[in-house]
Design a protein around this motif. Structure first.
Motif, PDB file in Angstrom:
ATOM      1  N   PRO A 107      29.044 -26.746  -4.750  1.00 42.44           N
ATOM      2  CA  PRO A 107      30.200 -27.297  -5.477  1.00 42.44           C
ATOM      3  C   PRO A 107      29.741 -28.073  -6.711  1.00 42.44           C
ATOM      4  O   PRO A 107      28.715 -28.752  -6.676  1.00 42.44           O
ATOM      5  CB  PRO A 107      30.886 -28.198  -4.466  1.00 42.44           C
ATOM      6  CG  PRO A 107      29.954 -28.346  -3.323  1.00 42.44           C
ATOM      7  CD  PRO A 107      28.916 -27.286  -3.415  1.00 42.44           C
ATOM      8  N   SER A 108      30.499 -27.969  -7.766  1.00 41.17           N
ATOM      9  CA  SER A 108      30.119 -28.661  -9.007  1.00 41.17           C
ATOM     10  C   SER A 108      30.406 -30.154  -8.932  1.00 41.17           C
ATOM     11  O   SER A 108      29.921 -30.917  -9.749  1.00 41.17           O
ATOM     12  CB  SER A 108      30.852 -28.044 -10.198  1.00 41.17           C
ATOM     13  OG  SER A 108      32.240 -28.122  -9.997  1.00 41.17           O
ATOM     14  N   SER A 109      31.170 -30.598  -7.965  1.00 42.66           N
ATOM     15  CA  SER A 109      31.528 -32.008  -7.843  1.00 42.66           C
ATOM     16  C   SER A 109      30.604 -32.733  -6.853  1.00 42.66           C
ATOM     17  O   SER A 109      31.054 -33.485  -6.008  1.00 42.66           O
ATOM     18  CB  SER A 109      32.983 -32.125  -7.372  1.00 42.66           C
ATOM     19  OG  SER A 109      33.140 -31.470  -6.117  1.00 42.66           O
ATOM     20  N   ARG A 110      29.288 -32.490  -6.985  1.00 40.31           N
ATOM     21  CA  ARG A 110      28.329 -33.161  -6.117  1.00 40.31           C
ATOM     22  C   ARG A 110      28.070 -34.572  -6.620  1.00 40.31           C
ATOM     23  O   ARG A 110      28.176 -34.853  -7.807  1.00 40.31           O
ATOM     24  CB  ARG A 110      27.005 -32.385  -6.092  1.00 40.31           C
ATOM     25  CG  ARG A 110      27.103 -31.029  -5.460  1.00 40.31           C
ATOM     26  CD  ARG A 110      25.733 -30.381  -5.401  1.00 40.31           C
ATOM     27  NE  ARG A 110      25.040 -30.330  -6.675  1.00 40.31           N
ATOM     28  CZ  ARG A 110      25.218 -29.374  -7.585  1.00 40.31           C
ATOM     29  NH1 ARG A 110      26.076 -28.417  -7.379  1.00 40.31           N
ATOM     30  NH2 ARG A 110      24.541 -29.391  -8.713  1.00 40.31           N
ATOM     31  N   ALA A 111      27.665 -35.433  -5.687  1.00 40.75           N
ATOM     32  CA  ALA A 111      27.367 -36.820  -6.056  1.00 40.75           C
ATOM     33  C   ALA A 111      26.062 -36.912  -6.837  1.00 40.75           C
ATOM     34  O   ALA A 111      25.915 -37.752  -7.719  1.00 40.75           O
ATOM     35  CB  ALA A 111      27.299 -37.684  -4.804  1.00 40.75           C
ATOM     36  N   SER A 112      25.088 -36.072  -6.520  1.00 39.00           N
ATOM     37  CA  SER A 112      23.804 -36.131  -7.214  1.00 39.00           C
ATOM     38  C   SER A 112      23.324 -34.720  -7.551  1.00 39.00           C
ATOM     39  O   SER A 112      23.768 -33.745  -6.958  1.00 39.00           O
ATOM     40  CB  SER A 112      22.763 -36.841  -6.341  1.00 39.00           C
ATOM     41  OG  SER A 112      22.550 -36.101  -5.157  1.00 39.00           O
ATOM     42  N   ALA A 113      22.401 -34.663  -8.498  1.00 38.53           N
ATOM     43  CA  ALA A 113      21.853 -33.371  -8.923  1.00 38.53           C
ATOM     44  C   ALA A 113      20.892 -32.830  -7.860  1.00 38.53           C
ATOM     45  O   ALA A 113      20.286 -33.584  -7.106  1.00 38.53           O
ATOM     46  CB  ALA A 113      21.130 -33.528 -10.249  1.00 38.53           C
ATOM     47  N   VAL A 114      20.779 -31.530  -7.837  1.00 40.98           N
ATOM     48  CA  VAL A 114      19.874 -30.863  -6.905  1.00 40.98           C
ATOM     49  C   VAL A 114      18.651 -30.397  -7.683  1.00 40.98           C
ATOM     50  O   VAL A 114      18.786 -29.772  -8.732  1.00 40.98           O
ATOM     51  CB  VAL A 114      20.584 -29.658  -6.232  1.00 40.98           C
ATOM     52  CG1 VAL A 114      19.612 -28.871  -5.377  1.00 40.98           C
ATOM     53  CG2 VAL A 114      21.769 -30.134  -5.423  1.00 40.98           C
ATOM     54  N   GLU A 115      17.477 -30.709  -7.176  1.00 37.19           N
ATOM     55  CA  GLU A 115      16.243 -30.264  -7.823  1.00 37.19           C
ATOM     56  C   GLU A 115      15.946 -28.827  -7.425  1.00 37.19           C
ATOM     57  O   GLU A 115      16.105 -28.449  -6.275  1.00 37.19           O
ATOM     58  CB  GLU A 115      15.079 -31.154  -7.408  1.00 37.19           C
ATOM     59  CG  GLU A 115      15.154 -32.549  -7.971  1.00 37.19           C
ATOM     60  CD  GLU A 115      13.909 -33.336  -7.639  1.00 37.19           C
ATOM     61  OE1 GLU A 115      12.798 -32.787  -7.808  1.00 37.19           O
ATOM     62  OE2 GLU A 115      14.045 -34.485  -7.224  1.00 37.19           O
ATOM     63  N   SER A 116      15.489 -28.049  -8.381  1.00 37.21           N
ATOM     64  CA  SER A 116      15.115 -26.664  -8.097  1.00 37.21           C
ATOM     65  C   SER A 116      13.838 -26.637  -7.265  1.00 37.21           C
ATOM     66  O   SER A 116      12.912 -27.402  -7.509  1.00 37.21           O
ATOM     67  CB  SER A 116      14.886 -25.895  -9.394  1.00 37.21           C
ATOM     68  OG  SER A 116      16.080 -25.801 -10.118  1.00 37.21           O
ATOM     69  N   ALA A 117      13.827 -25.741  -6.281  1.00 31.54           N
ATOM     70  CA  ALA A 117      12.654 -25.585  -5.423  1.00 31.54           C
ATOM     71  C   ALA A 117      12.691 -24.189  -4.818  1.00 31.54           C
ATOM     72  O   ALA A 117      13.740 -23.544  -4.782  1.00 31.54           O
ATOM     73  CB  ALA A 117      12.641 -26.643  -4.326  1.00 31.54           C
ATOM     74  N   ALA A 118      11.534 -23.734  -4.355  1.00 34.76           N
ATOM     75  CA  ALA A 118      11.456 -22.416  -3.729  1.00 34.76           C
ATOM     76  C   ALA A 118      10.408 -22.437  -2.627  1.00 34.76           C
ATOM     77  O   ALA A 118       9.456 -23.222  -2.671  1.00 34.76           O
ATOM     78  CB  ALA A 118      11.111 -21.355  -4.764  1.00 34.76           C
ATOM     79  N   TRP A 119      10.609 -21.566  -1.646  1.00 40.42           N
ATOM     80  CA  TRP A 119       9.697 -21.430  -0.525  1.00 40.42           C
ATOM     81  C   TRP A 119       9.501 -19.955  -0.227  1.00 40.42           C
ATOM     82  O   TRP A 119      10.417 -19.159  -0.379  1.00 40.42           O
ATOM     83  CB  TRP A 119      10.257 -22.110   0.727  1.00 40.42           C
ATOM     84  CG  TRP A 119      10.491 -23.566   0.546  1.00 40.42           C
ATOM     85  CD1 TRP A 119       9.638 -24.584   0.860  1.00 40.42           C
ATOM     86  CD2 TRP A 119      11.649 -24.201  -0.009  1.00 40.42           C
ATOM     87  NE1 TRP A 119      10.193 -25.792   0.527  1.00 40.42           N
ATOM     88  CE2 TRP A 119      11.438 -25.584  -0.001  1.00 40.42           C
ATOM     89  CE3 TRP A 119      12.866 -23.724  -0.516  1.00 40.42           C
ATOM     90  CZ2 TRP A 119      12.371 -26.495  -0.466  1.00 40.42           C
ATOM     91  CZ3 TRP A 119      13.802 -24.619  -0.990  1.00 40.42           C
ATOM     92  CH2 TRP A 119      13.554 -26.000  -0.961  1.00 40.42           C
ATOM     93  N   THR A 120       8.309 -19.597   0.189  1.00 46.78           N
ATOM     94  CA  THR A 120       8.051 -18.239   0.660  1.00 46.78           C
ATOM     95  C   THR A 120       7.753 -18.317   2.156  1.00 46.78           C
ATOM     96  O   THR A 120       7.348 -19.363   2.664  1.00 46.78           O
ATOM     97  CB  THR A 120       6.855 -17.583  -0.059  1.00 46.78           C
ATOM     98  OG1 THR A 120       5.693 -18.369   0.142  1.00 46.78           O
ATOM     99  CG2 THR A 120       7.140 -17.417  -1.548  1.00 46.78           C
ATOM    100  N   ARG A 121       7.946 -17.187   2.815  1.00 47.31           N
ATOM    101  CA  ARG A 121       7.738 -17.150   4.260  1.00 47.31           C
ATOM    102  C   ARG A 121       6.624 -16.167   4.582  1.00 47.31           C
ATOM    103  O   ARG A 121       6.617 -15.041   4.085  1.00 47.31           O
ATOM    104  CB  ARG A 121       9.035 -16.719   4.942  1.00 47.31           C
ATOM    105  CG  ARG A 121       9.042 -16.893   6.427  1.00 47.31           C
ATOM    106  CD  ARG A 121      10.409 -16.535   6.941  1.00 47.31           C
ATOM    107  NE  ARG A 121      10.586 -16.917   8.324  1.00 47.31           N
ATOM    108  CZ  ARG A 121      11.670 -16.645   9.008  1.00 47.31           C
ATOM    109  NH1 ARG A 121      12.668 -16.006   8.446  1.00 47.31           N
ATOM    110  NH2 ARG A 121      11.767 -17.007  10.253  1.00 47.31           N
TER     111      ARG A 121
END
Length: 149
Positions: free
Chosen positions: A70-84
């Motif tokens: 949702p665009s109405s989040r309280a804080s920003a989300v940091e980009s991250a990635a994981w491989t399995r």
């Protein structure tokens, strides 16, 4: 009789190129998975899966199933990635622990990522609707965790 065979041969020649455009069984299965995902709130995109550096070039035949944040989040989300891999989830780039919901996945997932717009997983669509439903549930929980911050 010869006329009848000639008519059938002409019709067969006319129809043959059209049969080429019929979807294969695999194409119908994949379309069904993507439709199920879309109907249940996910989006599907072609994206290059993040790699941990040990793989040269992009991983082939991978599709991204994501859940929009949702665009109405309280804080920003940091980009991250994981491989399995066989040992579990490994972060790509910065060392971050894998989100808890990802640990519950039994579907054959290649990677996962999050950015300011969505969180999602990369996979090869090798399993059925039950796998898509499990992915949907995991992404719903992950999205809820990201929006609580």
């Amino acid at each position: 009789m010869l006329t009848f065979l000639l008519i059938i041969a002409v019709i067969a020649i006319a129809i043959a190129p059209l049969i080429h455009f019929l979807p294969s069984k695999r194409q119908r299965e994949v379309a069904g998975l993507r439709e199920y995902a879309a109907v249940h709130g996910l989006f599907v995109e072609f994206r290059h899966a993040p790699t941990g550096g040990e793989v040269s070039g992009p991983i082939r035949d991978v599709i991204y199933y994501g859940k929009r944040l949702p665009s109405s989040r309280a804080s920003a989300v940091e980009s991250a990635a994981w491989t399995r891999d066989g040992e579990g989830w490994r972060s790509v780039g910065r060392r971050l622990p894998a989100p808890a919901p990802l640990e519950e996945l039994s579907v054959e997932i290649i990677a996962a990522s999050v950015d300011q717009f969505s969180c999602g997983v990369y996979w090869r669509e090798t399993e059925g609707e039950a796998a898509v439903e499990q992915i949907r549930q995991i992404l719903e929980r992950w999205c809820a965790l990201l929006t609580q911050r």
